[in-house]
Scaffold this motif. Structure first.
Motif, PDB file in Angstrom:
ATOM      1  N   LEU A 208      56.491  58.424  15.045  1.00 28.65           N
ATOM      2  CA  LEU A 208      57.790  58.481  14.393  1.00 28.65           C
ATOM      3  C   LEU A 208      58.315  59.915  14.375  1.00 28.65           C
ATOM      4  CD1 LEU A 208      59.975  56.913  12.865  1.00 28.65           C
ATOM      5  CD2 LEU A 208      58.697  57.351  10.773  1.00 28.65           C
ATOM      6  N   PHE A 209      57.430  60.864  14.129  1.00 29.17           N
ATOM      7  CA  PHE A 209      57.802  62.277  14.150  1.00 29.17           C
ATOM      8  C   PHE A 209      58.333  62.679  15.530  1.00 29.17           C
ATOM      9  CE2 PHE A 209      56.585  66.651  15.123  1.00 29.17           C
ATOM     10  CZ  PHE A 209      57.262  67.338  14.133  1.00 29.17           C
ATOM     11  N   TYR A 210      57.587  62.331  16.581  1.00 31.88           N
ATOM     12  CA  TYR A 210      58.003  62.707  17.936  1.00 31.88           C
ATOM     13  C   TYR A 210      59.317  62.036  18.331  1.00 31.88           C
ATOM     14  CZ  TYR A 210      53.349  64.688  18.495  1.00 31.88           C
ATOM     15  OH  TYR A 210      52.214  65.429  18.348  1.00 31.88           O
ATOM     16  N   ILE A 211      59.482  60.784  17.980  1.00 30.56           N
ATOM     17  CA  ILE A 211      60.709  60.061  18.330  1.00 30.56           C
ATOM     18  C   ILE A 211      61.909  60.670  17.619  1.00 30.56           C
ATOM     19  CG2 ILE A 211      61.904  57.849  18.063  1.00 30.56           C
ATOM     20  CD1 ILE A 211      59.144  56.529  18.618  1.00 30.56           C
ATOM     21  N   THR A 212      61.779  60.960  16.337  1.00 35.61           N
ATOM     22  CA  THR A 212      62.913  61.540  15.609  1.00 35.61           C
ATOM     23  C   THR A 212      63.174  62.984  16.029  1.00 35.61           C
ATOM     24  OG1 THR A 212      61.473  62.068  13.741  1.00 35.61           O
ATOM     25  CG2 THR A 212      62.725  60.020  13.620  1.00 35.61           C
ATOM     26  N   LEU A 213      62.135  63.722  16.385  1.00 39.65           N
ATOM     27  CA  LEU A 213      62.331  65.074  16.911  1.00 39.65           C
ATOM     28  C   LEU A 213      63.098  65.015  18.230  1.00 39.65           C
ATOM     29  CD1 LEU A 213      61.732  68.132  16.694  1.00 39.65           C
ATOM     30  CD2 LEU A 213      59.624  67.674  17.956  1.00 39.65           C
ATOM     31  N   PHE A 214      62.724  64.091  19.099  1.00 41.44           N
ATOM     32  CA  PHE A 214      63.428  63.901  20.371  1.00 41.44           C
ATOM     33  C   PHE A 214      64.876  63.492  20.133  1.00 41.44           C
ATOM     34  CE2 PHE A 214      64.692  61.025  23.835  1.00 41.44           C
ATOM     35  CZ  PHE A 214      64.646  61.916  24.898  1.00 41.44           C
ATOM     36  N   GLN A 215      65.086  62.600  19.200  1.00 35.63           N
ATOM     37  CA  GLN A 215      66.432  62.129  18.869  1.00 35.63           C
ATOM     38  C   GLN A 215      67.306  63.289  18.391  1.00 35.63           C
ATOM     39  OE1 GLN A 215      66.244  59.279  15.733  1.00 35.63           O
ATOM     40  NE2 GLN A 215      68.433  58.980  15.637  1.00 35.63           N
ATOM     41  N   THR A 216      66.771  64.124  17.525  1.00 37.40           N
ATOM     42  CA  THR A 216      67.523  65.260  17.012  1.00 37.40           C
ATOM     43  C   THR A 216      67.807  66.275  18.118  1.00 37.40           C
ATOM     44  OG1 THR A 216      66.449  64.934  14.870  1.00 37.40           O
ATOM     45  CG2 THR A 216      67.554  67.027  15.217  1.00 37.40           C
ATOM     46  N   ALA A 217      66.832  66.523  18.970  1.00 41.63           N
ATOM     47  CA  ALA A 217      67.032  67.473  20.071  1.00 41.63           C
ATOM     48  C   ALA A 217      68.080  66.959  21.058  1.00 41.63           C
ATOM     49  CB  ALA A 217      65.715  67.726  20.792  1.00 41.63           C
ATOM     50  N   VAL A 218      68.035  65.688  21.384  1.00 37.43           N
ATOM     51  CA  VAL A 218      68.994  65.109  22.326  1.00 37.43           C
ATOM     52  C   VAL A 218      70.403  65.163  21.752  1.00 37.43           C
ATOM     53  CG1 VAL A 218      69.721  62.914  23.379  1.00 37.43           C
ATOM     54  CG2 VAL A 218      67.371  63.680  23.591  1.00 37.43           C
ATOM     55  N   PHE A 219      70.528  65.003  20.439  1.00 33.71           N
ATOM     56  CA  PHE A 219      71.830  65.066  19.798  1.00 33.71           C
ATOM     57  C   PHE A 219      72.519  66.406  20.071  1.00 33.71           C
ATOM     58  CE2 PHE A 219      74.366  66.226  16.006  1.00 33.71           C
ATOM     59  CZ  PHE A 219      75.333  65.225  16.090  1.00 33.71           C
ATOM     60  N   PHE A 220      71.751  67.474  20.155  1.00 33.68           N
ATOM     61  CA  PHE A 220      72.336  68.792  20.394  1.00 33.68           C
ATOM     62  C   PHE A 220      72.329  69.196  21.869  1.00 33.68           C
ATOM     63  CE2 PHE A 220      71.309  69.082  15.886  1.00 33.68           C
ATOM     64  CZ  PHE A 220      72.529  69.511  15.413  1.00 33.68           C
ATOM     65  N   ILE A 221      71.485  68.610  22.670  1.00 32.42           N
ATOM     66  CA  ILE A 221      71.402  68.996  24.081  1.00 32.42           C
ATOM     67  C   ILE A 221      72.459  68.300  24.931  1.00 32.42           C
ATOM     68  CG2 ILE A 221      69.929  68.866  26.131  1.00 32.42           C
ATOM     69  CD1 ILE A 221      67.551  69.384  24.264  1.00 32.42           C
ATOM     70  N   VAL A 222      72.744  67.043  24.661  1.00 35.69           N
ATOM     71  CA  VAL A 222      73.690  66.277  25.485  1.00 35.69           C
ATOM     72  C   VAL A 222      75.074  66.926  25.551  1.00 35.69           C
ATOM     73  CG1 VAL A 222      74.932  64.075  25.629  1.00 35.69           C
ATOM     74  CG2 VAL A 222      72.460  64.101  25.332  1.00 35.69           C
ATOM     75  N   PRO A 223      75.671  67.396  24.450  1.00 37.81           N
ATOM     76  CA  PRO A 223      77.003  68.015  24.568  1.00 37.81           C
ATOM     77  C   PRO A 223      77.040  69.251  25.464  1.00 37.81           C
ATOM     78  CG  PRO A 223      76.555  67.487  22.292  1.00 37.81           C
ATOM     79  CD  PRO A 223      75.294  67.244  23.053  1.00 37.81           C
ATOM     80  N   VAL A 224      75.921  69.919  25.636  1.00 35.86           N
ATOM     81  CA  VAL A 224      75.882  71.101  26.497  1.00 35.86           C
ATOM     82  C   VAL A 224      76.255  70.726  27.932  1.00 35.86           C
ATOM     83  CG1 VAL A 224      74.332  72.853  27.478  1.00 35.86           C
ATOM     84  CG2 VAL A 224      74.226  72.296  25.048  1.00 35.86           C
ATOM     85  N   PHE A 225      75.895  69.528  28.338  1.00 33.87           N
ATOM     86  CA  PHE A 225      76.187  69.092  29.700  1.00 33.87           C
ATOM     87  C   PHE A 225      77.556  68.424  29.836  1.00 33.87           C
ATOM     88  CE2 PHE A 225      71.500  68.909  29.412  1.00 33.87           C
ATOM     89  CZ  PHE A 225      71.229  69.900  30.331  1.00 33.87           C
ATOM     90  N   LEU A 226      78.179  68.081  28.730  1.00 31.35           N
ATOM     91  CA  LEU A 226      79.432  67.327  28.783  1.00 31.35           C
ATOM     92  C   LEU A 226      80.689  68.156  28.543  1.00 31.35           C
ATOM     93  CD1 LEU A 226      78.355  64.127  26.840  1.00 31.35           C
ATOM     94  CD2 LEU A 226      78.456  64.457  29.306  1.00 31.35           C
ATOM     95  N   PHE A 227      80.556  69.293  27.880  1.00 30.15           N
ATOM     96  CA  PHE A 227      81.726  70.068  27.484  1.00 30.15           C
ATOM     97  C   PHE A 227      81.704  71.461  28.099  1.00 30.15           C
ATOM     98  CE2 PHE A 227      81.128  66.912  24.159  1.00 30.15           C
ATOM     99  CZ  PHE A 227      82.400  66.372  24.094  1.00 30.15           C
ATOM    100  N   PRO A 228      82.870  72.115  28.178  1.00 31.47           N
ATOM    101  CA  PRO A 228      82.935  73.474  28.741  1.00 31.47           C
ATOM    102  C   PRO A 228      82.114  74.465  27.913  1.00 31.47           C
ATOM    103  CG  PRO A 228      85.139  72.552  28.478  1.00 31.47           C
ATOM    104  CD  PRO A 228      84.186  71.597  27.837  1.00 31.47           C
ATOM    105  N   ALA A 229      81.617  75.471  28.579  1.00 32.55           N
ATOM    106  CA  ALA A 229      80.721  76.438  27.941  1.00 32.55           C
ATOM    107  C   ALA A 229      81.385  77.188  26.793  1.00 32.55           C
ATOM    108  CB  ALA A 229      80.202  77.422  28.970  1.00 32.55           C
ATOM    109  N   LYS A 230      82.670  77.461  26.888  1.00 30.56           N
ATOM    110  CA  LYS A 230      83.320  78.246  25.830  1.00 30.56           C
ATOM    111  C   LYS A 230      83.502  77.434  24.539  1.00 30.56           C
ATOM    112  CE  LYS A 230      87.999  77.405  27.484  1.00 30.56           C
ATOM    113  NZ  LYS A 230      89.220  78.013  27.961  1.00 30.56           N
ATOM    114  N   LEU A 231      83.372  76.120  24.594  1.00 29.64           N
ATOM    115  CA  LEU A 231      83.515  75.285  23.404  1.00 29.64           C
ATOM    116  C   LEU A 231      82.180  74.860  22.786  1.00 29.64           C
ATOM    117  CD1 LEU A 231      86.343  72.857  24.548  1.00 29.64           C
ATOM    118  CD2 LEU A 231      86.543  74.867  23.093  1.00 29.64           C
ATOM    119  N   ILE A 232      81.105  75.070  23.491  1.00 30.66           N
ATOM    120  CA  ILE A 232      79.802  74.556  23.052  1.00 30.66           C
ATOM    121  C   ILE A 232      79.405  75.089  21.681  1.00 30.66           C
ATOM    122  CG2 ILE A 232      77.323  74.575  23.571  1.00 30.66           C
ATOM    123  CD1 ILE A 232      78.912  72.615  25.219  1.00 30.66           C
ATOM    124  N   PHE A 233      79.549  76.378  21.455  1.00 30.06           N
ATOM    125  CA  PHE A 233      79.129  76.973  20.187  1.00 30.06           C
ATOM    126  C   PHE A 233      79.847  76.318  19.007  1.00 30.06           C
ATOM    127  CE2 PHE A 233      79.667  80.283  16.896  1.00 30.06           C
ATOM    128  CZ  PHE A 233      78.328  80.436  16.551  1.00 30.06           C
TER     129      PHE A 233
END
Length: 110
Positions: free
Chosen positions: A20-45
């Motif tokens: 459960l720890f690993y799954i929720t850690l992965f879920q939280t990390a993916v929540f922040f990593i996915v937008p990096v690939f979808l949006f322009p770099a100047k808006l990511i922050f």
């Protein structure tokens, strides 16, 4: 016999808690990593800050709950759970205080 069953039950709880720890850690990390690939770099922050203050609080609360559960079940990893509990508690407090401050900024609301 009964002691062996209790020990196996405790080990199964620890394994389930770790998964459960690993799954929720992965879920939280993916929540922040996915937008990096979808949006322009100047808006990511700015996007990541808004994500951390809005829907990210839900992920933080869930992960905080998993860490609290793990703190009591898995005694060998208490330091890890305690440090993550402190981090995610600070995250939630930061989000609440930030939103409380934003709500009083009348010039942004008008």
């Amino acid at each position: 016999m009964l002691e062996m069953e209790n020990r196996m039950e405790q080990e199964n709880k620890i394994k389930a808690c770790r998964w459960l720890f690993y799954i929720t850690l992965f879920q939280t990390a993916v929540f922040f990593i996915v937008p990096v690939f979808l949006f322009p770099a100047k808006l990511i922050f700015y996007l990541e800050i808004m994500a951390a203050m809005t829907l990210g609080v839900v992920f933080a609360l869930f992960f905080l709950g998993v860490n609290i559960y793990g703190f009591f079940i898995d005694k060998s990893r208490r330091r890890l759970y305690l440090s993550l509990m402190i981090f995610f508690s600070a995250w939630i407090v930061w989000a609440v205080v930030s939103w409380a401050y934003i709500e009083h900024m009348d010039y942004l609301l008008n």
